[in-house]
Design an enzyme around this catalytic site. Structure first.
Site, PDB file in Angstrom:
ATOM      1  CB  SER A 127      29.929 -88.545  18.006  1.00 44.47           C
ATOM      2  OG  SER A 127      30.777 -89.696  17.993  1.00 44.47           O
ATOM      3  CG  HIS A 161      35.061 -87.859  19.297  1.00 43.01           C
ATOM      4  ND1 HIS A 161      34.353 -87.038  20.190  1.00 43.01           N
ATOM      5  CD2 HIS A 161      34.439 -88.906  19.080  1.00 43.01           C
ATOM      6  CE1 HIS A 161      32.984 -87.513  20.026  1.00 43.01           C
ATOM      7  NE2 HIS A 161      33.050 -88.670  19.347  1.00 43.01           N
TER       8      HIS A 161
END
Length: 255
Positions: A127, A161
């Site tokens: 991330s 994501h």
């Protein structure tokens, strides 16, 4: 040694086989027996739960885990340059990309990370801890997905994501169409290995997890899926009294 970085779309230190398979792959990529691994949980404020989970998972592998908490430096001081340069793998956890970059720069980690990368330390992260290595990332740190500046070790733009957060994907496609450097979208459970500044291996610990190249095309942005190498499932750990004793010894030494 060739500088290397692994960017993960999303990953947590949990007991799930897919998550452990990624951990095992990262350790194997160091090409070192009993590698030294350091967690940097800066992007989420160094939460104790994340640090505890990191040790709980890494204790099941043949490695030497440590962590650095920039938010607790007054009580847990460490020579940052010396400690990070002696690692085989540095793992940056997820959270806020904006906060991560600002705090690292304040502590001089931007320069240290480049030095470690050039010295052959394997850099990795998920991330925010993946986007930080690129010129740009698509972050939701300030609410709606937007572009943000990274450290620039790798060229282009990263969006994490990718399947789970359609808003990030939409923003990446729009930004690339409007001139942002081309880049990649990576799903949770997938990763991309770079040697130097070139991608050399896409992999996935989770079935169906994708790595996508995003470039400008004649009619807007275009997506080209890379074929990730499936990682073999990590078997459930077996409780062994000797291993449990070794873990307790490690915890005692850390405390």
């Amino acid at each position: 040694m060739t500088p290397r970085i692994v960017a993960l779309g999303g990953h947590e230190f949990r007991s799930h086989p897919a998550e452990r398979a990624i951990v095992r792959h990262l350790l194997e990529l160091t090409h070192v027996p009993n590698p030294r691994v350091c967690l940097l949980p800066t992007a989420s404020g160094d939460p104790q739960e994340s640090i505890t989970n990191f040790y709980a998972v890494l204790d099941r592998f043949d490695c030497r885990p440590t962590h650095v908490s920039l938010f607790r430096m007054e009580r847990e001081w460490v020579n940052l340059r010396e400690h990070l340069l002696e690692q085989d793998l540095i793992y940056a956890a997820g959270g806020s990309m904006l906060n991560l970059i600002a705090i690292w720069r304040a502590h001089g980690l931007a320069e240290i990370m480049r030095e470690a990368w050039e010295a052959g330390v394997l850099l990795a992260g998920q991330s925010a801890g993946a986007m930080c290595w690129f010129e740009h990332g698509i972050t939701s740190s300030a609410g709606e997905p937007r572009r943000a500046e990274g450290l620039g070790l790798l060229p282009g733009t990263l969006c994490v994501h990718y399947a789970r957060d359609p808003g990030r994907r939409t923003r990446l496609l729009a930004e690339v169409e409007n001139g942002l450097p081309a880049g990649y979208g990576i799903d949770d459970g997938a990763g991309l290995l770079f040697e130097g500044t070139s991608p050399v291996e896409a992999f996935a610990g989770r079935l169906g997890a994708r790595v996508v190249r995003v470039e400008p095309g004649p009619e807007g942005s275009r997506e080209m899926e890379l074929r990730p190498i499936p990682l073999r499932p990590e078997l459930a750990p077996v409780d062994d009294p000797a291993i449990a004793e070794m873990r307790e010894l490690r915890r005692a030494r850390r405390s």
